[in-house]
Scaffold this motif. Sequence first.
Motif, PDB file in Angstrom:
ATOM      1  N   MET A   1      61.356  20.338  16.399  1.00 22.74           N
ATOM      2  CA  MET A   1      60.849  18.969  16.221  1.00 22.74           C
ATOM      3  C   MET A   1      60.153  18.480  17.490  1.00 22.74           C
ATOM      4  O   MET A   1      59.127  17.797  17.422  1.00 22.74           O
ATOM      5  N   LEU A   2      60.688  18.839  18.645  1.00 23.44           N
ATOM      6  CA  LEU A   2      60.048  18.460  19.905  1.00 23.44           C
ATOM      7  C   LEU A   2      58.688  19.129  20.061  1.00 23.44           C
ATOM      8  O   LEU A   2      57.720  18.507  20.503  1.00 23.44           O
ATOM      9  N   VAL A   3      58.584  20.406  19.708  1.00 23.54           N
ATOM     10  CA  VAL A   3      57.312  21.126  19.790  1.00 23.54           C
ATOM     11  C   VAL A   3      56.294  20.507  18.839  1.00 23.54           C
ATOM     12  O   VAL A   3      55.126  20.288  19.199  1.00 23.54           O
ATOM     13  N   ILE A   4      56.717  20.196  17.633  1.00 24.37           N
ATOM     14  CA  ILE A   4      55.815  19.570  16.648  1.00 24.37           C
ATOM     15  C   ILE A   4      55.380  18.195  17.134  1.00 24.37           C
ATOM     16  O   ILE A   4      54.208  17.827  17.026  1.00 24.37           O
ATOM     17  N   SER A   5      56.289  17.421  17.707  1.00 23.71           N
ATOM     18  CA  SER A   5      55.944  16.093  18.231  1.00 23.71           C
ATOM     19  C   SER A   5      54.950  16.203  19.376  1.00 23.71           C
ATOM     20  O   SER A   5      53.983  15.427  19.452  1.00 23.71           O
ATOM     21  N   ALA A   6      55.163  17.155  20.275  1.00 23.51           N
ATOM     22  CA  ALA A   6      54.248  17.338  21.400  1.00 23.51           C
ATOM     23  C   ALA A   6      52.865  17.756  20.914  1.00 23.51           C
ATOM     24  O   ALA A   6      51.837  17.271  21.411  1.00 23.51           O
ATOM     25  N   ALA A   7      52.818  18.646  19.939  1.00 26.48           N
ATOM     26  CA  ALA A   7      51.532  19.083  19.391  1.00 26.48           C
ATOM     27  C   ALA A   7      50.821  17.923  18.691  1.00 26.48           C
ATOM     28  O   ALA A   7      49.606  17.751  18.836  1.00 26.48           O
ATOM     29  N   SER A   8      51.556  17.116  17.959  1.00 24.77           N
ATOM     30  CA  SER A   8      50.969  15.952  17.281  1.00 24.77           C
ATOM     31  C   SER A   8      50.421  14.959  18.294  1.00 24.77           C
ATOM     32  O   SER A   8      49.337  14.391  18.111  1.00 24.77           O
TER      33      SER A   8
END
Length: 160
Positions: free
Chosen positions: A16-23
């Motif tokens: 979820m952190l990786v997806i949030s950072a990418a977003s």
Amino acid sequence: MHGMALPVVLALVAMMLVISAASFELATIDGRRASNVEDHLFATQAANAALVRCADALESGGLVPILPAVAGEPTGWRRSSAFDGPHAFAPLPSWLGARRPPLCLIEPWRLARRPLAQAYLLTARGFGAREATEVWLQLAIVVEAGREQRHWRRVAARPS
């Protein structure tokens, strides 16, 4: 089985952190892109307004080109230093969202196949808020026997 819950939860939180950072990164890139497009549009509008004002001044006789007419298409506009000298002028005192007012340069030329025609190449430079944002537009005006022809073009690459 009880020891597996924590690693699974940590793995899900990490994803979820990786997806949030990418977003967040995509949103930042989109914001920059939108800002660049807006800056380019401001510069284009400034150049277009300057070109219209320049053409109107030339038509009304309120502006007389001080450069001599040349045979063949004028090339003075290709030198950006031509806009720093006395031949260029700012038809508008300022432009909203631009770092400096748009500039205009009028260059007369003689058409070899139409000796009775008066021809002018008008070049306008519009600026955006950023130093690198510049738009160059041109208008060729040919007047012969009381009839006027206009040919518009955008300069694709900024001259040196």
